[in-house]
Design an enzyme around this catalytic site. Structure first.
Site, mmCIF file in Angstrom:
data_model
loop_
_atom_site.group_PDB
_atom_site.id
_atom_site.type_symbol
_atom_site.label_atom_id
_atom_site.label_comp_id
_atom_site.label_asym_id
_atom_site.label_seq_id
_atom_site.Cartn_x
_atom_site.Cartn_y
_atom_site.Cartn_z
ATOM 1 C CB THR A 109 -5.751 6.256 -1.185
ATOM 2 O OG1 THR A 109 -6.895 5.623 -1.918
ATOM 3 C CG2 THR A 109 -5.346 5.016 -0.195
ATOM 4 C CG ASP A 141 -8.155 4.200 -6.349
ATOM 5 O OD1 ASP A 141 -8.696 5.452 -5.969
ATOM 6 O OD2 ASP A 141 -7.811 3.591 -5.456
ATOM 7 C CD GLU A 186 -3.053 -0.745 0.039
ATOM 8 O OE1 GLU A 186 -3.617 0.623 0.027
ATOM 9 O OE2 GLU A 186 -3.623 -1.631 -0.346
#
Length: 273
Positions: free
Chosen positions: A77, A72, A54
Site C-alpha cells: 500500500t 490486508d 489512511e
C-alpha cells in the site's frame, strides 16, 4: 487503495421538484450553485480527512513516498491514498510516471506489478522497489502521476456522482472516502461503492430526488458500515462513526470548519479551510 474500476457514470432520472418540495430538503436543489470538493480549499480538507484515516496524519502531501505492506491481502500500500500493488492502481501510477519520465527507476518493475494484480505477493518487487518508490517521490512528475490517478479513478467519479445525487461537500467527501477504501465495484464478496449507494437509495431518497440530505447520508453510512464489518482489514469503523457520522450529526453538510473528529482513537481538528 483498493480495487481499481474505471469510472462508471450512473444516470439518474431526476424529477422536477416544486419550490415547496425543495423547501423540505436539507440539501441544495439540483443545479443550485454550491461550493463542493472541486473548490481547492474544500479539496485540501478532503485530502487531510482521508490522510487522517489512511496515514494517521493530516499532512497528506508527506505521503507520496509512503509504502508498506499493511497485511490486508493487497500487497504493498503506497502513496497519497494507498495505491496497492495487488489491485492495479499502483501499476497505473507507475505507467503514468513512465509516460511522463521514460526510463525512470520504477519503470522496470512494471512487468512484476502487472503480474501481481490480484495477489498479495511481492514477487519481483521487495526492498529495491520500495526504495525506488520512496526515491521517486522526490520527482514532481511522480507526485503528479499519483495526483492524476487519484483524480481520474477515485476523486473525480465520486464527486461527479455526488453532484448528480444533489449532495454538498460533505456528501461528496463521504462518497470519495468510500471510493478510496472500497473501490467502485464489488470484489471477492466485498461491497464496493456502487452497492453501498444502491442500498442507501433503497432506504432513503437522495436530495436530487427530493430527499433529506442528512437522512440519505446516514443511510449511505449505514450501508458502508455493514460492508466494513464484513472485511477484517476494514472492521474498525471509526473513520465513519467518529468522523463522518459526527459531521452529519453536526450539520456540517458543506464541510464547514472548524471540524473535529477521531479515527482509530486519535483526535484531529481543522480550524480553518
Amino acid at each position: 487503495m483498493k480495487y481499481t474500476v474505471r469510472a462508471l457514470r450512473l444516470s439518474l432520472a431526476v424529477p422536477l421538484l416544486t419550490a415547496a418540495a425543495l423547501a423540505g430538503c436539507s440539501g441544495p436543489a439540483p443545479g443550485t450553485p454550491d461550493v463542493g470538493l472541486n473548490d481547492p480549499a474544500k479539496k485540501r480538507i478532503a485530502m487531510r480527512l482521508v490522510s487522517s484515516a489512511e496515514n494517521s496524519s493530516l499532512d497528506w502531501e508527506a505521503q507520496y513516498p509512503y509504502i508498506e505492506d499493511i497485511g490486508d491481502g493487497r500487497g504493498y500500500t503506497a502513496g497519497i491514498i494507498g495505491f496497492c500493488s495487488g489491485t492495479g492502481d499502483m501499476t497505473e501510477v507507475v505507467e503514468r510516471y513512465a509516460k511522463a519520465r521514460p526510463g525512470n527507476p520504477l519503470e522496470r518493475y512494471l512487468p512484476a506489478l502487472r503480474a501481481l494484480e490480484g495477489s498479495a505477493a511481492h514477487t519481483g518487487l521487495g526492498k529495491p522497489f520500495t526504495r525506488a518508490w520512496a526515491k521517486a517521490a522526490e520527482d514532481p512528475a511522480f507526485r503528479a502521476a499519483q495526483d492524476a490517478e487519484r483524480d481520474a479513478v477515485y476523486f473525480g467519479p465520486a464527486v461527479r456522482q455526488a453532484e448528480e445525487d444533489g449532495l454538498g461537500a460533505l456528501g461528496q467527501f463521504i462518497y470519495y472516502d468510500a471510493y478510496v477504501m472500497h473501490g467502485a465495484g464489488d470484489t471477492e464478496g466485498t461491497a464496493g461503492f456502487r452497492t453501498m449507494r444502491r442500498e442507501a437509495m433503497a432506504a432513503a431518497r437522495t436530495p436530487a430526488r427530493g430527499g433529506d440530505e442528512k437522512a440519505y447520508l446516514n443511510a449511505f453510512l449505514d450501508a458502508r458500515v455493514a460492508a466494513m464489518v464484513e472485511e477484517p482489514a476494514h472492521s474498525d469503523t471509526s473513520r465513519v462513526e467518529t468522523a463522518q457520522r459526527v459531521f452529519v450529526r453536526e450539520g456540517k453538510l458543506r464541510l464547514e470548519t472548524p471540524l473535529r473528529w477521531k479515527v482509530y482513537g486519535d483526535a484531529y481538528r481543522i480550524e480553518k479551510g
